[in-house]
Design a protein around this motif. Structure first.
Motif, mmCIF file in Angstrom:
data_model
loop_
_atom_site.group_PDB
_atom_site.id
_atom_site.type_symbol
_atom_site.label_atom_id
_atom_site.label_comp_id
_atom_site.label_asym_id
_atom_site.label_seq_id
_atom_site.Cartn_x
_atom_site.Cartn_y
_atom_site.Cartn_z
ATOM 1 N N MET A 1 -46.090 -65.610 -17.542
ATOM 2 C CA MET A 1 -47.211 -64.850 -17.661
ATOM 3 C C MET A 1 -47.648 -64.417 -19.242
ATOM 4 S SD MET A 1 -45.756 -60.838 -16.959
ATOM 5 C CE MET A 1 -44.138 -60.478 -17.650
ATOM 6 N N GLU A 2 -49.036 -64.448 -19.173
ATOM 7 C CA GLU A 2 -49.630 -64.433 -20.596
ATOM 8 C C GLU A 2 -49.785 -62.835 -21.115
ATOM 9 O OE1 GLU A 2 -52.371 -67.300 -22.958
ATOM 10 O OE2 GLU A 2 -53.667 -65.780 -21.579
ATOM 11 N N LEU A 3 -49.479 -62.531 -22.060
ATOM 12 C CA LEU A 3 -49.642 -61.293 -22.914
ATOM 13 C C LEU A 3 -50.787 -61.483 -23.895
ATOM 14 C CD1 LEU A 3 -46.181 -59.985 -23.054
ATOM 15 C CD2 LEU A 3 -47.877 -59.638 -21.240
ATOM 16 N N GLU A 4 -51.301 -60.380 -24.242
ATOM 17 C CA GLU A 4 -52.260 -60.302 -25.600
ATOM 18 C C GLU A 4 -51.542 -59.569 -26.475
ATOM 19 O OE1 GLU A 4 -56.331 -58.474 -27.186
ATOM 20 O OE2 GLU A 4 -56.388 -58.841 -25.016
ATOM 21 N N LEU A 5 -51.166 -59.891 -27.727
ATOM 22 C CA LEU A 5 -50.483 -58.980 -28.489
ATOM 23 C C LEU A 5 -51.456 -58.805 -29.892
ATOM 24 C CD1 LEU A 5 -47.204 -61.129 -28.755
ATOM 25 C CD2 LEU A 5 -47.903 -59.439 -27.187
ATOM 26 N N ARG A 6 -51.404 -57.439 -30.188
ATOM 27 C CA ARG A 6 -52.234 -57.202 -31.488
ATOM 28 C C ARG A 6 -51.345 -56.405 -32.249
ATOM 29 N NH1 ARG A 6 -57.824 -54.666 -29.153
ATOM 30 N NH2 ARG A 6 -58.667 -56.451 -28.040
ATOM 31 N N LEU A 73 -37.714 -49.599 -24.503
ATOM 32 C CA LEU A 73 -37.579 -51.169 -24.498
ATOM 33 C C LEU A 73 -37.528 -52.060 -23.191
ATOM 34 C CD1 LEU A 73 -35.310 -51.309 -27.882
ATOM 35 C CD2 LEU A 73 -37.615 -51.831 -27.467
ATOM 36 N N ASP A 74 -37.206 -50.965 -22.277
ATOM 37 C CA ASP A 74 -36.943 -51.455 -20.633
ATOM 38 C C ASP A 74 -38.404 -51.464 -20.176
ATOM 39 O OD1 ASP A 74 -33.994 -51.795 -21.092
ATOM 40 O OD2 ASP A 74 -34.108 -49.598 -20.573
ATOM 41 N N THR A 75 -39.444 -50.993 -20.774
ATOM 42 C CA THR A 75 -40.827 -51.037 -20.180
ATOM 43 C C THR A 75 -41.072 -52.693 -19.598
ATOM 44 O OG1 THR A 75 -41.485 -49.121 -21.466
ATOM 45 C CG2 THR A 75 -43.291 -50.511 -20.520
ATOM 46 N N GLU A 76 -41.327 -52.650 -18.380
ATOM 47 C CA GLU A 76 -41.664 -53.918 -17.691
ATOM 48 C C GLU A 76 -42.932 -54.375 -18.107
ATOM 49 O OE1 GLU A 76 -40.984 -53.682 -13.711
ATOM 50 O OE2 GLU A 76 -38.919 -53.276 -14.139
ATOM 51 N N LEU A 77 -43.094 -55.660 -18.304
ATOM 52 C CA LEU A 77 -44.533 -56.147 -18.566
ATOM 53 C C LEU A 77 -45.073 -57.078 -17.436
ATOM 54 C CD1 LEU A 77 -43.563 -57.572 -22.246
ATOM 55 C CD2 LEU A 77 -44.749 -55.690 -21.968
ATOM 56 N N ALA A 78 -46.599 -56.932 -17.393
ATOM 57 C CA ALA A 78 -47.315 -57.952 -16.451
ATOM 58 C C ALA A 78 -48.093 -58.748 -16.891
ATOM 59 C CB ALA A 78 -47.919 -56.635 -15.489
ATOM 60 N N ASP A 79 -48.333 -59.692 -16.217
ATOM 61 C CA ASP A 79 -49.487 -60.475 -16.691
ATOM 62 C C ASP A 79 -50.793 -59.883 -17.397
ATOM 63 O OD1 ASP A 79 -50.436 -63.468 -17.146
ATOM 64 O OD2 ASP A 79 -51.848 -63.163 -15.310
ATOM 65 N N GLY A 80 -51.222 -60.316 -18.306
ATOM 66 C CA GLY A 80 -52.566 -59.683 -18.755
ATOM 67 C C GLY A 80 -52.348 -58.492 -19.634
ATOM 68 N N ASP A 81 -51.035 -57.901 -19.589
ATOM 69 C CA ASP A 81 -50.786 -56.735 -20.631
ATOM 70 C C ASP A 81 -51.270 -57.010 -22.142
ATOM 71 O OD1 ASP A 81 -49.845 -55.118 -18.404
ATOM 72 O OD2 ASP A 81 -47.829 -55.126 -19.032
ATOM 73 N N ARG A 82 -51.540 -56.039 -22.759
ATOM 74 C CA ARG A 82 -51.956 -56.139 -23.887
ATOM 75 C C ARG A 82 -50.856 -55.122 -24.870
ATOM 76 N NH1 ARG A 82 -57.407 -54.531 -25.157
ATOM 77 N NH2 ARG A 82 -57.020 -52.368 -24.544
ATOM 78 N N VAL A 83 -50.186 -55.556 -25.827
ATOM 79 C CA VAL A 83 -49.192 -54.856 -26.348
ATOM 80 C C VAL A 83 -49.666 -54.830 -27.880
ATOM 81 C CG1 VAL A 83 -46.808 -54.930 -27.181
ATOM 82 C CG2 VAL A 83 -47.459 -55.804 -24.738
ATOM 83 N N SER A 84 -49.608 -53.704 -28.339
ATOM 84 C CA SER A 84 -50.071 -53.581 -29.618
ATOM 85 C C SER A 84 -49.103 -53.108 -30.449
ATOM 86 C CB SER A 84 -51.193 -52.485 -29.833
ATOM 87 O OG SER A 84 -52.234 -52.793 -28.997
ATOM 88 N N VAL A 85 -48.803 -53.695 -31.864
ATOM 89 C CA VAL A 85 -47.627 -53.125 -32.436
ATOM 90 C C VAL A 85 -47.974 -52.755 -33.975
ATOM 91 C CG1 VAL A 85 -45.496 -53.967 -33.295
ATOM 92 C CG2 VAL A 85 -46.309 -55.068 -31.381
ATOM 93 N N PHE A 86 -47.635 -51.413 -34.006
ATOM 94 C CA PHE A 86 -47.980 -50.788 -35.448
ATOM 95 C C PHE A 86 -46.801 -50.533 -36.393
ATOM 96 C CE2 PHE A 86 -51.150 -49.567 -32.288
ATOM 97 C CZ PHE A 86 -52.466 -49.587 -32.847
ATOM 98 N N PRO A 87 -47.140 -51.058 -37.636
ATOM 99 C CA PRO A 87 -45.800 -50.715 -38.757
ATOM 100 C C PRO A 87 -45.805 -49.237 -39.056
ATOM 101 C CG PRO A 87 -47.481 -51.610 -39.628
ATOM 102 C CD PRO A 87 -48.001 -51.652 -38.390
#
Length: 94
Positions: A1-6, A73-87
């Motif tokens: 599956m594909e994710l969009e990572l920001r 960290l156990d949060t499941e991901l699904a196709d098309g999810d957007r995951v944003s990562v902030f320092p």
């Protein structure tokens, strides 16, 4: 599956851009994704997961919701999810 990572601030510099699209296994979790990112990008290594937990003071959002309020960290991901990562953010005026 594909994710969009920001990525934001210094994490954006570490991955070379604001948005990255990434294929992951169908049963991938946020923890799986973050471990893979640490392995693939030197600038992220050791900055996302510390002692098996989400690193202090970073924020990871799945579709706009903080993963710490989901299953961490156990949060499941699904196709098309957007995951944003902030320092961690520092600064401001005292």
């Amino acid at each position: 599956m594909e994710l969009e990572l920001r990525f934001f601030a210094t994490f954006r510099e570490a991955v070379g851009g604001k948005t990255v699209y990434r294929e992951v296994d169908d049963d991938a979790t946020v923890g799986d994704l973050l471990r893979a990112l640490e392995a693939d990008y030197d600038g992220l290594a050791g900055n996302l997961i510390v002692d098996g937990e989400l690193a202090p003071q970073i924020n990871v959002l799945k579709n706009g919701r903080e993963v710490l309020h989901l299953d961490g960290l156990d949060t499941e991901l699904a196709d098309g999810d957007r995951v944003s990562v902030f320092p961690p953010v520092a600064g401001g005026h005292v």
